[in-house]
Scaffold this active site. Structure first.
Site, mmCIF file in Angstrom:
data_model
loop_
_atom_site.group_PDB
_atom_site.id
_atom_site.type_symbol
_atom_site.label_atom_id
_atom_site.label_comp_id
_atom_site.label_asym_id
_atom_site.label_seq_id
_atom_site.Cartn_x
_atom_site.Cartn_y
_atom_site.Cartn_z
ATOM 1 N N CYS A 255 -39.649 -43.514 -64.407
ATOM 2 C CA CYS A 255 -38.509 -42.743 -63.902
ATOM 3 C C CYS A 255 -37.725 -42.166 -65.069
ATOM 4 C CB CYS A 255 -37.608 -43.618 -63.033
ATOM 5 S SG CYS A 255 -36.976 -45.061 -63.915
ATOM 6 N N CYS B 259 -36.533 -44.523 -67.751
ATOM 7 C CA CYS B 259 -37.546 -44.890 -68.749
ATOM 8 C C CYS B 259 -37.621 -43.827 -69.847
ATOM 9 C CB CYS B 259 -38.916 -45.034 -68.091
ATOM 10 S SG CYS B 259 -39.002 -46.288 -66.805
ATOM 11 N N ASP C 98 -37.396 -1.882 -72.561
ATOM 12 C CA ASP C 98 -37.592 -0.952 -73.675
ATOM 13 C C ASP C 98 -38.475 0.181 -73.152
ATOM 14 O OD1 ASP C 98 -37.810 0.013 -76.408
ATOM 15 O OD2 ASP C 98 -39.866 -0.717 -76.311
ATOM 16 N N ASP D 171 -41.789 -4.917 -76.427
ATOM 17 C CA ASP D 171 -43.099 -5.161 -77.031
ATOM 18 C C ASP D 171 -43.099 -5.077 -78.550
ATOM 19 O OD1 ASP D 171 -42.692 -2.374 -77.136
ATOM 20 O OD2 ASP D 171 -44.845 -2.047 -77.332
ATOM 21 N N ASP E 102 -37.629 -4.716 -80.810
ATOM 22 C CA ASP E 102 -37.100 -5.305 -79.579
ATOM 23 C C ASP E 102 -36.694 -6.761 -79.763
ATOM 24 O OD1 ASP E 102 -37.639 -2.948 -78.144
ATOM 25 O OD2 ASP E 102 -39.713 -3.563 -77.817
#
Length: 912
Positions: A45, A48, A587, A788, A792
């Site tokens: 859980c 832990c 872009d 790309d 950018d």
């Protein structure tokens, strides 16, 4: 190369640049720091996970530690001069968990599987060979697993030379192969098998105990045998005691060992609760037997409660292992894409091919020439140096159409060669390869925690504490979260035990005070036993395993589904932000457009004919690297019926990569003017090619009709490029970058999904793009940026969600949160839609988990017993706990059925 050279190169490309001071070391790994991945068993859980992370972070030399529940993996960044990997493993084991090293970022270590070792003489032979090889620093051979771990100096000996040296030194007696760390990491079959064996063994021993209690009393012969007194106890009591003792202390030993380690380390986990609940039932039953033998007063025993409880807990762990194995299928499939071996083309000193040899794919080196047969997988990233074929890249990019590959075409390792034979030159291997980077991205995403997961770790009051500390900034928030994680881990089990004791005292005191009738008590029972069963049920059912699995399992499945659809997600936090996106910024060049400029219009404003004008302009632009310049030269070449293929490779490119041809004029004093264009001299006269600013700053006047022609071009989404010769405008070229066919439909689809795209900004510099992103974020809106290129990356980093087109640059991909492997804008819709569906699934997981805890704990405590007579025996509580975890994992697995949204559905288009 100097900083100034880089700055000049950027400015020559038409952008502005400045040299920034050296950044701080924050976020940069210091030299000598290693990153190790460890498998961690026994976590059940969120408590832990928090416990293990806290222990790892407190270790000297550990700078970062992240633990993932769904993958049972921990990633630790540590200084090997301060702490070793064995120390880290020991620290995890001391906390009550199982641990082992999977892989490390060490570049000078290799793990080899060795076949052909049968006796001690073979081991001595291996040791002798390794001792004689130059560059080998240290080695260790494990006879049981057949694995050879070698530490070597990569500057002296390569991994392939090392393998060749061992195989050659043994004269072919030993066969070696490199152990793939990813394959080792994804092997969960052993853990699942162990859990299955423990569960079946426990079930085999528990069924007779259950039958003795429920079925045998109704069969006279068996009942008489069980009631036969053998010494101080009945035969039935002897049998139950013996069978349950094996379940409790042999099969259930793992719970005691893990609980003991955790308590010694000052931490607690689910094993403590299981050990506590089963021990209470077992030792009470033993005490009842001994008390009956001494006093003659026989109380009922509850041995079956202990054995059935352990059986159901183990069933839950087994089913959980199976389900978790399904969630990691994405990495398994990616690992299986890589071929095991490759055909290495062997050349002599003169570069002539003299043969081929099969080598381990993990031993490929940059520069190797590899032969790929039709139908075979490409063993490495590289470029084609001979042959032509079609390659199926769908397994990496999601694009189903085969891609044509010719000489100089790039290829991706793991993809399938369909038709012709190819020779490829390996360029990227190991962690630099595309497939390895995809696996690494998926792995990192599965290791990360989505912010919503903190809902499972803290209650609302603790969350307020985080917000108060958050007022001091991000560092305050991080400190607050770390402190509160440790607080939750330290108080969780004590809180459950306290609830259990309150239940015990409540029912016991209530019975003694006459608050409920004696008829409620079991036969021969008493108030203490009656209250104890409710108390044990609360201990068992309170563990929030399902709550801890709600987020990581869904994120794990989603990242795998995304990878199979060509969308790589860098983490749960990116997933969470993407489902809240309100604005998407695209872009233009290379993202919305095809990224390849084309000349669409040529207008001559002089006495030159069209051919002379194009020759003059192309000659001037031939020395420029700008995309628009290349488009002009390409157009002029085709106009003059010159084809690129008619030129030899040597004649086509100069040492600087500029196109050269006999039809171009001689150019002198060429220079690029950043943001303006180019200028040079041809036949002693100045030539200017660029925008209005270039001409006006050079003293060239632009007539009204030329200006109107340029304005018309710009209004039709084309770039107007003016050319001047000897101080006079001689013509204008219109250059356009066509939109991708899906661009308009994707933008409309996003608007239908409620994502805003409302205006256009032109001629924006890289820094300006980041400012545009921040302007939309001012009112708290979540903004996504799709780009790309290198220019950018500032905007991708500034956006709440950065999406890099996979065909873009490495820098853009590094700055982004999502990587779209295909150069297709439809994947933007897929990314947002997948994130929304994932978090819808996570919310349902929380509903299931919270409903289970909210409803089950009161029932286990006996709230409904007085009115409806409903109670939850401890073994049933164990079954409910197990099934709750399994149900949440199975709920997350439903995401594997995810289908990419169809644009026709989003746009409500009816296809006839």
């Amino acid at each position: 190369i100097q900083d100034e050279d880089i700055k000049n190169a950027i400015e020559d490309a038409g952008f502005e640049a400045e040299i920034l001071p050296e950044p701080s070391n924050v976020g940069i790994k210091p030299r000598g720091v290693l990153v190790g991945q460890f498998t961690i068993g026994g976590m059940t859980c969120a408590a832990c996970v928090n416990s293990v992370e806290g222990i790892l972070r407190d270790l000297p030399g550990v700078s970062r530690a992240v633990v993932a529940l769904a993958t049972s993996l921990g990633e630790v960044e540590y200084d090997p001069t301060v702490i070793s990997k064995d120390d880290i493993v020991n620290a995890i084991e001391d906390a009550g968990f199982e641990a082992s090293l999977v892989q490390s970022s060490e570049q000078d270590k290799i793990i080899l599987g060795v076949a052909g070792v049968f006796n001690e003489l073979d081991v001595q032979l291996i040791e002798g060979i390794l001792s004689s090889l130059k560059g080998v620093r240290q080695f260790r051979f494990d006879r049981s697993s057949g694995e050879l771990e070698v530490l070597f100096d990569p500057e002296v000996v390569s991994s392939r030379s090392l393998v060749d040296g061992i195989e050659g030194g043994s004269k072919g007696k030993f066969k070696l192969h490199v152990m793939n760390p990813y394959a080792r990491m994804t092997t969960k079959d052993e853990e699942t098998l162990i859990m299955f064996q423990l569960f079946t063994s426990s079930l085999f021993l528990s069924i007779p105990v259950f039958l003795i209690r429920v079925v045998c009393p109704h069969i006279p012969l068996l009942d008489a045998f069980l009631l036969w007194r053998c010494g101080p106890f009945l035969m039935g009591d002897w049998l139950k005691w013996a069978l349950v003792s094996v379940v409790q202390f042999v099969i259930g030993k793992r719970f005691y060992v893990a609980a003991g380690r955790a308590l010694r380390n000052g931490s607690t986990n689910m094993d403590v609760l299981v050990a506590l609940g089963t021990s209470a039932s077992y030792f009470y039953s033993v005490g009842a037997l001994l008390y009956g033998a001494i006093t003659g007063f026989w109380s009922p025993t509850y041995f079956e409660t202990s054995s059935m409880l352990i059986t159901f807990v183990l069933l839950g762990k087994y089913l959980e292992c199976l389900a978790k194995g399904k969630t990691s299928d994405a990495i398994k499939k990616l690992v299986e894409l890589a071929p095991a071996t490759a055909l290495l083309v062997v050349k002599d000193n003169g570069g002539n091919i003299i043969g081929e040899r099969e080598v381990d794919a993990l031993l490929i080196q940059p520069g190797d020439i590899l032969k790929v047969l039709p139908g075979a997988k490409l063993p490495a990233d590289g470029v084609v140096v001979w042959g032509s074929s079609y390659v199926n890249e769908s397994m990496v990019t999601g694009e189903s159409v085969p891609v044509s590959k010719e000489v100089d075409s790039p290829v991706i390792g793991g993809t399938i060669n369909l038709h012709g034979a190819l020779h490829i030159k390996a360029t990227k291997i190991g962690s630099e390869a595309v497939l390895s980077q995809i696996i690494s991205l998926v792995e990192t995403a599965q290791m990360s925690k989505a912010p919503i997961q903190k809902f499972a770790d803290f209650n609302m009051k603790l969350k307020v504490g985080i917000n108060i500390l958050g007022a001091w900034g991000d560092s305050g928030r991080e400190v607050g979260e770390l402190l509160l994680e440790k607080l939750v881990a330290s108080i969780f089990v004590p809180t459950v035990v306290t609830l259990s004791l309150i239940t015990l005292l409540g029912w016991y005191v209530g019975g003694a005070a006459g608050a409920y009738p004696e008829q409620w008590l079991p036969e021969n029972g008493n108030y203490f036993v009656f209250a104890l069963m409710f108390s044990i049920s609360v201990v068992v059912i309170a563990c929030p395993c399902a709550l801890g699995l709600a987020t990581p399992t869904a994120v794990m499945v989603a990242t795998g589904v995304g990878a199979s659809n060509g969308v790589l997600i860098k983490g749960g936090d990116a997933l969470e932000r993407a489902q809240k996106v309100q604005y998407v910024i695209f872009d233009k060049t290379g993202t919305l457009t095809q990224g390849k400029a084309k000349v669409t219009t040529v207008k001559v404003f002089s006495e030159m004919d069209r051919g002379e004008f194009l020759t003059l302009v192309a000659s001037a632009e031939a020395s420029s690297e700008h995309p628009l310049a290349k488009a002009i030269v390409e157009y002029a070449r085709h106009f003059h019926f010159f084809d690129e293929n008619s030129l030899t490779e040597d004649a086509q490119y100069s040492s600087k990569g500029s196109p050269i041809s006999a039809w171009l004029l001689d150019v002198a004093e060429f220079s690029a003017v950043p943001g303006r264009g180019i200028q040079c001299f041809i036949d002693g006269k100045q030539v200017l090619v660029g925008n209005r600013k270039l001409l006006t700053e050079s003293g060239v006047s632009i007539s009204a009709h030329v200006e109107q022609f340029v304005v018309d071009l710009e209004e039709s989404a084309r770039t107007g490029i003016l050319a001047a010769y000897d101080g006079n405008v001689i013509g204008v070229l219109g250059v356009a970058d066509p939109l991708k066919r899906e661009a308009a439909v994707v933008v409309e689809g996003l608007q239908k999904m409620g994502v805003g795209i409302r205006d256009v900004r032109a001629e924006v510099m890289p820094a300006g793009k980041a400012e545009v992103v921040r302007s939309f974020q001012k009112d708290g809106s979540i903004v996504a940026m799709v780009g790309d290129g290198i220019n950018d990356s500032p905007a991708l980093a500034a956006a709440d969600v950065g999406m890099a087109i996979g065909a873009g640059t490495d820098i853009a991909i590094e700055a982004a949160d999502y990587v779209l492997m295909r150069n297709n804008l439809e994947d933007v819709i897929t990314a947002i839609d997948l994130s929304r569906k994932t978090f819808s699934r996570i919310r349902w997981n929380y509903v299931f988990a919270m409903a289970y805890n909210v409803v089950a704990i009161p029932i286990a405590a006996g709230v409904l017993y007085p009115s409806l007579g409903i109670k939850l025996p401890p073994w049933a509580a164990g079954a409910c706990m197990a099934l709750s975890s399994v149900s949440v994992v199975c709920s997350s697995l439903l995401l594997r059925r995810y289908k990419k949204p169809r644009l026709t559905t989003i746009l409500e288009i009816t296809v006839e």
